[in-house]
Design an enzyme around this catalytic site. Structure first.
Site, PDB file in Angstrom:
ATOM      1  N   PRO A   9     -15.076 -15.942 -12.992  1.00  9.07           N
ATOM      2  CA  PRO A   9     -15.403 -14.955 -11.968  1.00  9.07           C
ATOM      3  C   PRO A   9     -15.979 -15.539 -10.680  1.00  9.07           C
ATOM      4  O   PRO A   9     -16.816 -16.438 -10.717  1.00  9.07           O
ATOM      5  CB  PRO A   9     -16.437 -14.049 -12.650  1.00  9.07           C
ATOM      6  CG  PRO A   9     -16.815 -14.707 -13.909  1.00  9.07           C
ATOM      7  CD  PRO A   9     -15.732 -15.662 -14.267  1.00  9.07           C
ATOM      8  N   ASN A  10     -15.482 -14.995  -9.605  1.00  7.91           N
ATOM      9  CA  ASN A  10     -15.958 -15.264  -8.237  1.00  7.91           C
ATOM     10  C   ASN A  10     -15.526 -16.611  -7.669  1.00  7.91           C
ATOM     11  O   ASN A  10     -15.739 -16.881  -6.494  1.00  7.91           O
ATOM     12  CB  ASN A  10     -17.489 -15.125  -8.143  1.00  7.91           C
ATOM     13  CG  ASN A  10     -17.922 -13.708  -8.447  1.00  7.91           C
ATOM     14  OD1 ASN A  10     -17.388 -12.768  -7.861  1.00  7.91           O
ATOM     15  ND2 ASN A  10     -18.851 -13.536  -9.374  1.00  7.91           N
ATOM     16  N   ARG A  17     -18.552 -17.613   0.915  1.00 10.29           N
ATOM     17  CA  ARG A  17     -20.003 -17.407   0.948  1.00 10.29           C
ATOM     18  C   ARG A  17     -20.689 -18.581   0.242  1.00 10.29           C
ATOM     19  O   ARG A  17     -20.057 -19.357  -0.445  1.00 10.29           O
ATOM     20  CB  ARG A  17     -20.376 -16.090   0.219  1.00 10.29           C
ATOM     21  CG  ARG A  17     -19.757 -14.844   0.814  1.00 10.29           C
ATOM     22  CD  ARG A  17     -20.481 -14.365   2.054  1.00 10.29           C
ATOM     23  NE  ARG A  17     -21.870 -14.063   1.772  1.00 10.29           N
ATOM     24  CZ  ARG A  17     -22.329 -12.874   1.365  1.00 10.29           C
ATOM     25  NH1 ARG A  17     -21.499 -11.883   1.199  1.00 10.29           N
ATOM     26  NH2 ARG A  17     -23.605 -12.676   1.144  1.00 10.29           N
ATOM     27  N   TYR A  22     -21.943 -24.025  -3.064  1.00  9.86           N
ATOM     28  CA  TYR A  22     -20.600 -24.304  -3.594  1.00  9.86           C
ATOM     29  C   TYR A  22     -19.691 -25.054  -2.612  1.00  9.86           C
ATOM     30  O   TYR A  22     -18.524 -25.305  -2.935  1.00  9.86           O
ATOM     31  CB  TYR A  22     -19.944 -22.983  -4.025  1.00  9.86           C
ATOM     32  CG  TYR A  22     -20.732 -22.265  -5.105  1.00  9.86           C
ATOM     33  CD1 TYR A  22     -20.922 -22.856  -6.352  1.00  9.86           C
ATOM     34  CD2 TYR A  22     -21.318 -21.021  -4.872  1.00  9.86           C
ATOM     35  CE1 TYR A  22     -21.661 -22.230  -7.344  1.00  9.86           C
ATOM     36  CE2 TYR A  22     -22.049 -20.374  -5.861  1.00  9.86           C
ATOM     37  CZ  TYR A  22     -22.221 -20.990  -7.089  1.00  9.86           C
ATOM     38  OH  TYR A  22     -22.953 -20.371  -8.074  1.00  9.86           O
ATOM     39  N   ASN A  73     -13.829 -23.980 -15.661  1.00  9.39           N
ATOM     40  CA  ASN A  73     -15.091 -23.563 -15.059  1.00  9.39           C
ATOM     41  C   ASN A  73     -15.202 -22.063 -15.319  1.00  9.39           C
ATOM     42  O   ASN A  73     -14.595 -21.262 -14.597  1.00  9.39           O
ATOM     43  CB  ASN A  73     -15.118 -23.860 -13.559  1.00  9.39           C
ATOM     44  CG  ASN A  73     -16.462 -23.475 -12.937  1.00  9.39           C
ATOM     45  OD1 ASN A  73     -17.272 -22.793 -13.565  1.00  9.39           O
ATOM     46  ND2 ASN A  73     -16.688 -23.914 -11.717  1.00  9.39           N
ATOM     47  N   ALA A  76     -19.958 -17.605 -14.289  1.00  7.87           N
ATOM     48  CA  ALA A  76     -21.147 -17.055 -14.952  1.00  7.87           C
ATOM     49  C   ALA A  76     -20.928 -16.822 -16.446  1.00  7.87           C
ATOM     50  O   ALA A  76     -21.900 -16.786 -17.218  1.00  7.87           O
ATOM     51  CB  ALA A  76     -21.554 -15.754 -14.271  1.00  7.87           C
ATOM     52  N   GLU A  97     -15.481 -29.210 -19.200  1.00  5.13           N
ATOM     53  CA  GLU A  97     -16.231 -28.164 -18.493  1.00  5.13           C
ATOM     54  C   GLU A  97     -16.610 -28.698 -17.110  1.00  5.13           C
ATOM     55  O   GLU A  97     -17.166 -29.789 -17.016  1.00  5.13           O
ATOM     56  CB  GLU A  97     -17.499 -27.852 -19.304  1.00  5.13           C
ATOM     57  CG  GLU A  97     -18.451 -26.888 -18.661  1.00  5.13           C
ATOM     58  CD  GLU A  97     -19.769 -26.779 -19.447  1.00  5.13           C
ATOM     59  OE1 GLU A  97     -20.050 -27.632 -20.325  1.00  5.13           O
ATOM     60  OE2 GLU A  97     -20.532 -25.834 -19.161  1.00  5.13           O
ATOM     61  N   HIS A  99     -18.528 -27.748 -13.381  1.00 10.12           N
ATOM     62  CA  HIS A  99     -19.322 -26.867 -12.521  1.00 10.12           C
ATOM     63  C   HIS A  99     -19.459 -27.511 -11.154  1.00 10.12           C
ATOM     64  O   HIS A  99     -19.782 -28.708 -11.062  1.00 10.12           O
ATOM     65  CB  HIS A  99     -20.704 -26.596 -13.123  1.00 10.12           C
ATOM     66  CG  HIS A  99     -20.602 -25.870 -14.411  1.00 10.12           C
ATOM     67  ND1 HIS A  99     -20.249 -24.550 -14.466  1.00 10.12           N
ATOM     68  CD2 HIS A  99     -20.728 -26.294 -15.681  1.00 10.12           C
ATOM     69  CE1 HIS A  99     -20.181 -24.190 -15.732  1.00 10.12           C
ATOM     70  NE2 HIS A  99     -20.463 -25.222 -16.489  1.00 10.12           N
ATOM     71  N   ARG A 106     -30.742 -25.616 -11.620  1.00 11.28           N
ATOM     72  CA  ARG A 106     -30.795 -24.232 -11.160  1.00 11.28           C
ATOM     73  C   ARG A 106     -31.636 -23.371 -12.112  1.00 11.28           C
ATOM     74  O   ARG A 106     -32.454 -23.892 -12.848  1.00 11.28           O
ATOM     75  CB  ARG A 106     -29.371 -23.720 -10.936  1.00 11.28           C
ATOM     76  CG  ARG A 106     -28.638 -24.529  -9.834  1.00 11.28           C
ATOM     77  CD  ARG A 106     -27.268 -23.999  -9.536  1.00 11.28           C
ATOM     78  NE  ARG A 106     -27.327 -22.662  -8.957  1.00 11.28           N
ATOM     79  CZ  ARG A 106     -26.264 -21.882  -8.766  1.00 11.28           C
ATOM     80  NH1 ARG A 106     -25.051 -22.326  -9.114  1.00 11.28           N
ATOM     81  NH2 ARG A 106     -26.395 -20.689  -8.240  1.00 11.28           N
TER      82      ARG A 106
HETATM   83  O1  CA2 Z   1     -21.414 -24.294 -10.339  1.00 10.72           O
HETATM   84  C1  CA2 Z   1     -20.477 -23.687 -10.831  1.00 10.72           C
HETATM   85  O2  CA2 Z   1     -19.309 -24.051 -10.755  1.00 10.72           O
HETATM   86  C2  CA2 Z   1     -20.737 -22.354 -11.547  1.00 10.72           C
HETATM   87  O3  CA2 Z   1     -19.867 -22.285 -12.671  1.00 10.72           O
HETATM   88  C3  CA2 Z   1     -20.428 -21.277 -10.543  1.00 10.72           C
HETATM   89  C4  CA2 Z   1     -20.740 -19.887 -11.047  1.00 10.72           C
HETATM   90  C5  CA2 Z   1     -22.149 -19.802 -11.594  1.00 10.72           C
HETATM   91  O4  CA2 Z   1     -22.389 -18.536 -12.174  1.00 10.72           O
HETATM   92  C6  CA2 Z   1     -22.408 -20.881 -12.645  1.00 10.72           C
HETATM   93  O5  CA2 Z   1     -23.738 -20.777 -13.075  1.00 10.72           O
HETATM   94  C7  CA2 Z   1     -22.159 -22.246 -12.060  1.00 10.72           C
HETATM   95  C8  CA2 Z   1     -20.617 -18.852  -9.907  1.00 10.72           C
HETATM   96  C9  CA2 Z   1     -19.371 -18.936  -9.122  1.00 10.72           C
HETATM   97  C10 CA2 Z   1     -19.564 -18.087  -7.916  1.00 10.72           C
HETATM   98  O6  CA2 Z   1     -18.731 -18.579  -6.890  1.00 10.72           O
HETATM   99  C11 CA2 Z   1     -18.990 -18.153  -5.635  1.00 10.72           C
HETATM  100  C12 CA2 Z   1     -18.164 -18.628  -4.663  1.00 10.72           C
HETATM  101  C13 CA2 Z   1     -18.371 -18.254  -3.365  1.00 10.72           C
HETATM  102  C14 CA2 Z   1     -19.390 -17.394  -3.038  1.00 10.72           C
HETATM  103  C15 CA2 Z   1     -20.205 -16.917  -4.006  1.00 10.72           C
HETATM  104  C16 CA2 Z   1     -19.998 -17.288  -5.320  1.00 10.72           C
END
Ligand code: CA2
Length: 146
Positions: A9-10, A17, A22, A73, A76, A97, A99, A106
């Site tokens: 997700p996301n 953002r 990221y 990846n 969340a 895996e 990230h 974090r």
């Molecule tokens: O660091 C990572 O790759 C994560 O898997 C990213 C997840 C987060 O929940 C994990 O704890 C760590 C979140 C991805 C959200 O991606 C976004 C991208 C652009 C703007 C906002 C969020």
């Protein structure tokens, strides 16, 4: 070597953002980078991204018998999904895996990784370049398989 790259997700929002966490690269940049890395290694990468846990489980199941490894990846869902863990165990493919951020530095809720319990390697905090490292890891593993 055929790898399936699964993003949760996301991650389709990359570059839009939170560049401080990221980076500036977009999801398409990530796809280009991995595709290039896989080709350089004589391999092939396919991609799947979903915001839905069940769709990620389906993608892992469908990788069975088709791919030599998975780069994952789970976003969340890393920290919540026993269903993704079970799917990885069910297919028993070499999985890495990844990230983008350094989750170890974090929030406490990001310190558990269920998916990671079925992955043989973890790369975190390297930005989108971490996916390239995952390709190299799987290539090495594939090259030395029995
Ligand atoms: O660091 C990572 O790759 C994560 O898997 C990213 C997840 C987060 O929940 C994990 O704890 C760590 C979140 C991805 C959200 O991606 C976004 C991208 C652009 C703007 C906002 C969020």
């Amino acid at each position: 070597m055929k790898v399936l790259v699964i993003n949760g997700p996301n991650l389709n929002m990359l570059g839009i953002r939170e560049p401080g966490v990221y980076g500036n690269g977009s999801y398409n940049d990530l796809v280009d980078l991995i595709r290039r890395a896989a080709e350089e290694e004589g391999g092939d990468a396919d991609f799947f991204q979903s915001n839905h846990e069940g769709a990620l489980v389906d993608a892992i199941q469908q990788a069975y018998g088709v791919y030599d490894g998975i780069i994952l990846n789970p976003g969340a869902y890393t920290h919540t999904s026993i269903a993704i863990l079970d799917a990885l165990k069910a297919v028993s493919l070499p999985a890495v895996e990844v990230h983008i951020s350094d989750v170890s530095k974090r929030e406490p809720f990001r310190q558990i990784s269920y998916a990671g319990m079925a992955c043989e390697h973890r790369i975190a905090g390297q930005g989108i370049q971490g996916y390239r490292q995952a390709v190299l890891y799987l290539k090495e593993k594939y090259a030395t398989r029995l």
